[in-house]
Write an enzyme that holds these catalytic residues in place. Structure first.
Site, mmCIF file in Angstrom:
data_model
loop_
_atom_site.group_PDB
_atom_site.id
_atom_site.type_symbol
_atom_site.label_atom_id
_atom_site.label_comp_id
_atom_site.label_asym_id
_atom_site.label_seq_id
_atom_site.Cartn_x
_atom_site.Cartn_y
_atom_site.Cartn_z
ATOM 1 C CE LYS A 24 -35.714 69.914 129.122
ATOM 2 N NZ LYS A 24 -34.602 69.014 129.451
ATOM 3 N N GLY B 295 -22.748 64.754 117.470
ATOM 4 C CA GLY B 295 -22.921 65.925 118.331
ATOM 5 C C GLY B 295 -21.638 66.143 119.100
ATOM 6 N N GLY C 134 -21.106 68.966 121.171
ATOM 7 C CA GLY C 134 -21.326 70.086 122.091
ATOM 8 C C GLY C 134 -20.928 69.649 123.489
ATOM 9 C CG ASN C 135 -22.160 70.085 128.225
ATOM 10 O OD1 ASN C 135 -22.251 68.912 128.599
ATOM 11 N ND2 ASN C 135 -21.871 71.055 129.060
ATOM 12 N N GLY D 38 -21.397 65.521 123.795
ATOM 13 C CA GLY D 38 -20.535 64.721 122.923
ATOM 14 C C GLY D 38 -19.052 64.975 123.144
HETATM 15 P P1 NAD Z 1 -24.963 71.601 122.691
HETATM 16 O O1 NAD Z 1 -25.776 72.706 122.158
HETATM 17 O O2 NAD Z 1 -23.805 71.912 123.586
HETATM 18 O O3 NAD Z 1 -24.386 70.693 121.501
HETATM 19 C C1 NAD Z 1 -25.211 70.151 120.509
HETATM 20 C C2 NAD Z 1 -24.320 69.551 119.432
HETATM 21 O O4 NAD Z 1 -25.129 68.886 118.472
HETATM 22 C C3 NAD Z 1 -23.511 70.587 118.663
HETATM 23 O O5 NAD Z 1 -22.263 70.040 118.315
HETATM 24 C C4 NAD Z 1 -24.372 70.813 117.411
HETATM 25 O O6 NAD Z 1 -23.632 71.307 116.298
HETATM 26 C C5 NAD Z 1 -24.852 69.408 117.165
HETATM 27 N N1 NAD Z 1 -26.068 69.335 116.364
HETATM 28 C C6 NAD Z 1 -27.159 70.123 116.435
HETATM 29 N N2 NAD Z 1 -28.064 69.733 115.514
HETATM 30 C C7 NAD Z 1 -27.522 68.685 114.871
HETATM 31 C C8 NAD Z 1 -27.960 67.845 113.823
HETATM 32 N N3 NAD Z 1 -29.158 68.019 113.267
HETATM 33 N N4 NAD Z 1 -27.141 66.846 113.423
HETATM 34 C C9 NAD Z 1 -25.940 66.662 114.003
HETATM 35 N N5 NAD Z 1 -25.458 67.415 114.991
HETATM 36 C C10 NAD Z 1 -26.248 68.419 115.416
HETATM 37 O O7 NAD Z 1 -26.007 70.631 123.434
HETATM 38 P P2 NAD Z 1 -25.698 69.528 124.537
HETATM 39 O O8 NAD Z 1 -25.828 70.149 125.878
HETATM 40 O O9 NAD Z 1 -24.452 68.801 124.170
HETATM 41 O O10 NAD Z 1 -26.977 68.594 124.360
HETATM 42 C C11 NAD Z 1 -27.096 67.670 123.307
HETATM 43 C C12 NAD Z 1 -28.276 66.763 123.561
HETATM 44 O O11 NAD Z 1 -28.120 66.121 124.825
HETATM 45 C C13 NAD Z 1 -29.652 67.448 123.635
HETATM 46 O O12 NAD Z 1 -30.598 66.502 123.171
HETATM 47 C C14 NAD Z 1 -29.860 67.654 125.119
HETATM 48 O O13 NAD Z 1 -31.238 67.741 125.462
HETATM 49 C C15 NAD Z 1 -29.258 66.363 125.651
HETATM 50 N N6 NAD Z 1 -28.815 66.409 127.038
HETATM 51 C C16 NAD Z 1 -27.905 67.323 127.447
HETATM 52 C C17 NAD Z 1 -27.455 67.281 128.753
HETATM 53 C C18 NAD Z 1 -26.384 68.216 129.245
HETATM 54 O O14 NAD Z 1 -25.905 68.029 130.355
HETATM 55 N N7 NAD Z 1 -25.946 69.211 128.470
HETATM 56 C C19 NAD Z 1 -27.975 66.337 129.658
HETATM 57 C C20 NAD Z 1 -28.912 65.419 129.192
HETATM 58 C C21 NAD Z 1 -29.315 65.454 127.875
#
Ligand code: NAD
Length: 411
Positions: A103, A214, A216-217, A219
């Site tokens: 990482k 959440g 983002g990507n 959720g």
């Molecule tokens: P993202 O930046 O696309 O979305 C994050 C979402 O969480 C947004 O809607 C944001 O507004 C919300 N958010 C941020 N802080 C918050 C809080 N304190 N309370 C509530 N909502 C909050 O990120 P993502 O890619 O969707 O990743 C989200 C999580 O999943 C992270 O922990 C990341 O490490 C993990 N993850 C992502 C992937 C991936 O493929 N993108 C894979 C494995 C794990």
């Protein structure tokens, strides 16, 4: 010591205890093979040079080249990066991916940078992150990184080495060798797992209520797959707030709404709900898919969901995990539940190495099959050892890493 590192060490020790791992092996697994901290000078638009701290940690690469995401967040520490790298080792190993865990990231707030400053920062990161390259250590995307940053990283790497090397960077745009099906792989993997769990429990999609923190990507793609299959997404939230409808939100309209407003807060077809209340709302499945440490010993006793699907990395603290297990709530751990992207990153490296790119159907079929295989292996270990799913997934991961280390003479 960060909460994340504490959780990680706790999960490692519990799993090691469950499978009777020797102390010297536990000690070796808690070490990181290489941990680099470096300064990135960035020429700002006003002509001054600012310095940002970058990190790259390879936890363990006994199973194969190390790889995974790059997060750019203010206050990032080496301790957090180490914990994330260790979790990646377990994630790869527990899902049969022939790769080690790494990482990296930069302590910076991208919202304070212009586009040009951000690009120079990302390119500087690649120049500082040594060693690197296909077959060594492959950075992917994470928080505040995207196909755009990955394209800059690839270009910088290729400019420095003078060699076209699409396999040196993951999560790149399709045109530069990225895999189809990569962008929504994590949400898809969670959905496939949800379907399987519901089938086992005799829950019909139209009766199953799911709350997603959440949007983002992770959720939003999870919610989209769920809605397409007829599940009821009753709550969704982001950093600005949440929306709730016990009868099920219209996810299509919610996606349009967030596209135009940038948030789920204020969605006119639902009532508003806070992030705290979403976690304890009435639902069958709760999917914390935003940030770490949101389910703690303070709220774990109030969770009403029967299943927790960890979309985020580390959303449940070690203390809360105990409480949930004691209450019979099944936690689908991050190392399996959100492994979709890690699995497709492996497919991306394979495609880039061969310069031969797969159809979407092939990517998704293989992804679905791997998630179900990982789940089955985790469930069998959990039943066999009488542990939680999390401990079982860690046991499966640890065993593969330790075996690889023994073959190499590292233990
Ligand atoms: P993202 O930046 O696309 O979305 C994050 C979402 O969480 C947004 O809607 C944001 O507004 C919300 N958010 C941020 N802080 C918050 C809080 N304190 N309370 C509530 N909502 C909050 O990120 P993502 O890619 O969707 O990743 C989200 C999580 O999943 C992270 O922990 C990341 O490490 C993990 N993850 C992502 C992937 C991936 O493929 N993108 C894979 C494995 C794990």
């Amino acid at each position: 010591m960060s909460q994340m590192w504490k959780n990680t060490v706790g999960y490692m020790k519990k799993a090691a205890g469950a499978c009777g791992l020797e102390d010297d092996a536990i000690a070796a697994l808690l070490l990181c093979k290489r941990s680099v901290e470096f300064q990135i000078p960035v020429r700002m638009d006003n002509g001054k040079v600012n310095y940002y701290t970058g990190y790259r940690v390879i936890h363990n690469d006994a199973l194969g080249l190390s790889g995974d995401g790059t997060r750019i967040t203010a206050g990032l520490t080496c301790d957090e990066v180490k914990a994330l790298a260790l979790v990646m080792s377990i994630k790869h190993a527990a899902n049969g991916i022939p790769a080690g865990g790494a990482k990296g990231g930069i302590d910076a707030d991208p919202s304070l940078l212009s586009e040009g400053e951000f690009e120079r920062l990302v390119r500087g990161y690649i120049r500082g992150m040594i060693p690197k390259g296909y077959n060594v250590d492959v950075p992917g995307a994470d928080i505040n990184t995207s196909p755009k940053t990955q394209a800059w990283m690839l270009d910088e790497y290729e400019q420095v080495t003078g060699i076209h090397s699409p396999g040196a960077i993951n999560d790149k745009p399709g045109l530069l060798g990225g895999s189809l099906g990569g962008e929504d792989a994590t949400g898809r993997g969670m959905y496939v797992l949800t379907q399987e769990i519901c089938k086992e429990r005799g829950w019909l999609p139209e009766d199953v209520t799911i709350a997603v923190q959440g949007f983002g990507n992770v959720g939003s793609n999870y919610a989209r797959y769920l809605a397409e299959a007829g599940f009821k997404v009753v709550a969704a939230s982001d950093i600005k707030g949440g929306t709730f409808d016990p009868e099920g939100l219209d996810v299509g309209r919610l996606l349009e709404y967030t596209e135009s407003t940038g948030t789920v807060a204020g969605f006119p077809d639902g009532s508003s709900i806070t992030n705290e209340d979403l976690l304890t709302c009435e639902c069958h499945i709760l999917a914390p898919s935003a940030v770490q440490d949101v389910i703690t010993e303070k709220n774990a006793s109030n969770i009403k969901a029967r299943v927790i699907m960890e979309g985020a990395n580390g959303p449940v603290t070690a203390e809360a995990d105990e409480i949930l297990y004691g209450r019979g709530i099944a936690v689908m751990p991050d190392v399996v539940a959100n492994a979709g992207s890690a699995i497709v990153c492996h497919y991306e490296r394979s495609q880039s190495a061969m310069n031969d790119y797969w159809e979407l159907e092939k990517v998704q079929t293989r992804l679905d099959r791997q998630i179900l295989k990982s789940y089955t292996a985790m469930r069998e270990t959990a039943l066999g050892l009488g542990t939680s799913f999390r401990t079982a997934a860690w046991v499966n991961g640890i065993k593969r890493i330790v075996e690889a280390m023994r073959w190499r003479g590292l233990l």
